[in-house]
Design a protein around this motif. Sequence first.
Motif, PDB file in Angstrom:
ATOM      1  N   GLN A  51      -4.623  -2.146   1.682  1.00  0.00           N
ATOM      2  CA  GLN A  51      -4.601  -2.071   3.144  1.00  0.00           C
ATOM      3  C   GLN A  51      -5.571  -3.083   3.751  1.00  0.00           C
ATOM      4  O   GLN A  51      -5.245  -3.751   4.733  1.00  0.00           O
ATOM      5  CB  GLN A  51      -4.934  -0.653   3.605  1.00  0.00           C
ATOM      6  CG  GLN A  51      -3.820   0.342   3.335  1.00  0.00           C
ATOM      7  CD  GLN A  51      -4.234   1.781   3.630  1.00  0.00           C
ATOM      8  OE1 GLN A  51      -5.421   2.122   3.566  1.00  0.00           O
ATOM      9  NE2 GLN A  51      -3.264   2.622   3.937  1.00  0.00           N
ATOM     10  N   SER A  52      -6.753  -3.211   3.169  1.00  0.00           N
ATOM     11  CA  SER A  52      -7.733  -4.172   3.689  1.00  0.00           C
ATOM     12  C   SER A  52      -7.278  -5.603   3.446  1.00  0.00           C
ATOM     13  O   SER A  52      -7.499  -6.499   4.260  1.00  0.00           O
ATOM     14  CB  SER A  52      -9.107  -3.937   3.054  1.00  0.00           C
ATOM     15  OG  SER A  52      -9.073  -4.222   1.670  1.00  0.00           O
ATOM     16  N   VAL A  76      -5.053   1.787  -2.903  1.00  0.00           N
ATOM     17  CA  VAL A  76      -4.392   1.791  -1.593  1.00  0.00           C
ATOM     18  C   VAL A  76      -5.319   1.212  -0.533  1.00  0.00           C
ATOM     19  O   VAL A  76      -4.912   0.383   0.298  1.00  0.00           O
ATOM     20  CB  VAL A  76      -3.949   3.218  -1.208  1.00  0.00           C
ATOM     21  CG1 VAL A  76      -3.507   3.267   0.257  1.00  0.00           C
ATOM     22  CG2 VAL A  76      -2.810   3.681  -2.111  1.00  0.00           C
ATOM     23  N   GLU A  77      -6.578   1.628  -0.560  1.00  0.00           N
ATOM     24  CA  GLU A  77      -7.551   1.116   0.416  1.00  0.00           C
ATOM     25  C   GLU A  77      -7.717  -0.390   0.280  1.00  0.00           C
ATOM     26  O   GLU A  77      -7.788  -1.113   1.279  1.00  0.00           O
ATOM     27  CB  GLU A  77      -8.901   1.808   0.211  1.00  0.00           C
ATOM     28  CG  GLU A  77      -8.921   3.264   0.628  1.00  0.00           C
ATOM     29  CD  GLU A  77     -10.203   3.967   0.222  1.00  0.00           C
ATOM     30  OE1 GLU A  77     -11.138   3.258  -0.240  1.00  0.00           O
ATOM     31  OE2 GLU A  77     -10.280   5.198   0.340  1.00  0.00           O
ATOM     32  N   ARG A  78      -7.763  -0.866  -0.951  1.00  0.00           N
ATOM     33  CA  ARG A  78      -7.922  -2.299  -1.176  1.00  0.00           C
ATOM     34  C   ARG A  78      -6.711  -3.063  -0.654  1.00  0.00           C
ATOM     35  O   ARG A  78      -6.847  -4.123  -0.027  1.00  0.00           O
ATOM     36  CB  ARG A  78      -8.146  -2.565  -2.661  1.00  0.00           C
ATOM     37  CG  ARG A  78      -8.190  -4.037  -3.029  1.00  0.00           C
ATOM     38  CD  ARG A  78      -9.276  -4.767  -2.267  1.00  0.00           C
ATOM     39  NE  ARG A  78      -9.213  -6.193  -2.506  1.00  0.00           N
ATOM     40  CZ  ARG A  78      -9.625  -7.106  -1.657  1.00  0.00           C
ATOM     41  NH1 ARG A  78     -10.133  -6.757  -0.487  1.00  0.00           N
ATOM     42  NH2 ARG A  78      -9.548  -8.400  -1.967  1.00  0.00           N
ATOM     43  N   GLU A 106       0.737   4.150  -2.829  1.00  0.00           N
ATOM     44  CA  GLU A 106       0.453   5.543  -2.475  1.00  0.00           C
ATOM     45  C   GLU A 106       1.539   6.474  -2.994  1.00  0.00           C
ATOM     46  O   GLU A 106       1.256   7.548  -3.528  1.00  0.00           O
ATOM     47  CB  GLU A 106       0.328   5.666  -0.960  1.00  0.00           C
ATOM     48  CG  GLU A 106      -0.097   7.048  -0.487  1.00  0.00           C
ATOM     49  CD  GLU A 106      -0.386   7.086   1.005  1.00  0.00           C
ATOM     50  OE1 GLU A 106      -1.169   7.956   1.427  1.00  0.00           O
ATOM     51  OE2 GLU A 106       0.158   6.254   1.745  1.00  0.00           O
ATOM     52  N   GLU A 113     -12.160  -5.299  -7.718  1.00  0.00           N
ATOM     53  CA  GLU A 113     -12.678  -4.517  -6.600  1.00  0.00           C
ATOM     54  C   GLU A 113     -12.775  -3.028  -6.902  1.00  0.00           C
ATOM     55  O   GLU A 113     -13.552  -2.299  -6.280  1.00  0.00           O
ATOM     56  CB  GLU A 113     -11.801  -4.718  -5.366  1.00  0.00           C
ATOM     57  CG  GLU A 113     -11.866  -6.111  -4.765  1.00  0.00           C
ATOM     58  CD  GLU A 113     -10.982  -7.099  -5.509  1.00  0.00           C
ATOM     59  OE1 GLU A 113     -10.277  -6.673  -6.436  1.00  0.00           O
ATOM     60  OE2 GLU A 113     -11.013  -8.289  -5.174  1.00  0.00           O
ATOM     61  N   THR A 114     -11.947  -2.542  -7.833  1.00  0.00           N
ATOM     62  CA  THR A 114     -11.898  -1.099  -8.074  1.00  0.00           C
ATOM     63  C   THR A 114     -12.333  -0.731  -9.491  1.00  0.00           C
ATOM     64  O   THR A 114     -12.128   0.385  -9.926  1.00  0.00           O
ATOM     65  CB  THR A 114     -10.468  -0.563  -7.841  1.00  0.00           C
ATOM     66  OG1 THR A 114      -9.583  -1.194  -8.765  1.00  0.00           O
ATOM     67  CG2 THR A 114     -10.008  -0.843  -6.422  1.00  0.00           C
ATOM     68  N   ASN A 154      -6.173   6.023  -4.747  1.00  0.00           N
ATOM     69  CA  ASN A 154      -6.670   5.898  -3.373  1.00  0.00           C
ATOM     70  C   ASN A 154      -7.522   4.640  -3.206  1.00  0.00           C
ATOM     71  O   ASN A 154      -7.482   3.993  -2.161  1.00  0.00           O
ATOM     72  CB  ASN A 154      -7.466   7.141  -2.980  1.00  0.00           C
ATOM     73  CG  ASN A 154      -6.578   8.363  -2.796  1.00  0.00           C
ATOM     74  OD1 ASN A 154      -5.373   8.231  -2.590  1.00  0.00           O
ATOM     75  ND2 ASN A 154      -7.149   9.542  -2.882  1.00  0.00           N
ATOM     76  N   LEU A 155      -8.296   4.306  -4.235  1.00  0.00           N
ATOM     77  CA  LEU A 155      -9.077   3.064  -4.190  1.00  0.00           C
ATOM     78  C   LEU A 155      -8.166   1.846  -4.083  1.00  0.00           C
ATOM     79  O   LEU A 155      -8.433   0.903  -3.325  1.00  0.00           O
ATOM     80  CB  LEU A 155      -9.957   2.944  -5.433  1.00  0.00           C
ATOM     81  CG  LEU A 155     -11.205   3.830  -5.499  1.00  0.00           C
ATOM     82  CD1 LEU A 155     -11.838   3.717  -6.882  1.00  0.00           C
ATOM     83  CD2 LEU A 155     -12.206   3.419  -4.432  1.00  0.00           C
ATOM     84  N   ALA A 178       0.830  -1.202   0.000  1.00  0.00           N
ATOM     85  CA  ALA A 178       0.000   0.000   0.000  1.00  0.00           C
ATOM     86  C   ALA A 178       0.871   1.261   0.000  1.00  0.00           C
ATOM     87  O   ALA A 178       0.542   2.253  -0.655  1.00  0.00           O
ATOM     88  CB  ALA A 178      -0.921  -0.004   1.220  1.00  0.00           C
ATOM     89  N   THR A 215      -6.046  -5.467  -8.173  1.00  0.00           N
ATOM     90  CA  THR A 215      -7.285  -5.060  -7.507  1.00  0.00           C
ATOM     91  C   THR A 215      -8.385  -4.713  -8.509  1.00  0.00           C
ATOM     92  O   THR A 215      -9.341  -4.034  -8.175  1.00  0.00           O
ATOM     93  CB  THR A 215      -7.026  -3.834  -6.605  1.00  0.00           C
ATOM     94  OG1 THR A 215      -6.537  -2.758  -7.407  1.00  0.00           O
ATOM     95  CG2 THR A 215      -6.019  -4.155  -5.529  1.00  0.00           C
TER      96      THR A 215
END
Length: 204
Positions: free
Chosen positions: A200-201, A196-198, A68, A154-155, A193-194, A64, A151
């Motif tokens: 991280q999760s 990075v969030e994915r 970023e 998901e994104t 940002n999408l 992540a 990802t």
Amino acid sequence: MTAALREGILHGTLPGGERLRQDAIATRFGVSQMIVREAFRQLVTEGFLRAEPRRGVSVAHLTADEAEEMTELRSLIEAKALAWAIPQMSKSDLETAARILSELDKAKSTDRIIALNARFHETLYAPARKDRTLAMIANLRLNFERYLRFTWQETHHLDQSQREHRQILDLCTARDVEGACKLLNQHILGTGNLLVERLQSHRL
């Protein structure tokens, strides 16, 4: 061989953390270890491989933090390239970009969508004629492709992306440098940002 290894990393057949043995790769491709060593050096420079003293090389992990960092760099560098490019854009440049967007509307496969997306952005930046900057952008986008593929499901937001692409192109056509660069910055940060969030999760 370098291209084949890069493709393997991009498509996940060579996963993050996998160690690559120089002799095994040389045998696999039927080349000398010197050629493999040069390929490893190139891919380390591009960020696809990590070199560790006395441990050889391994495929770089997706993180992540790195996603970023690349997103922030891309948002700055690509916006600058666009600012340089807009005053130099010809009618042909704008028409080419519009045709690419029409092809993107019809694209189905991930490979095709990613390739056309890259071509659209390259077409917008090319009139800047800033070779060093364009080379930096190409390398960052190539590395970022790993994250986008990882990802993608998901994104996936192609409709929104296409709306933003067309708005950016309209602003370029109007020679609105400030508006186009601001929207491009938001466009890149939004996707990044999408991702990075994915990541991280996924790590959690």
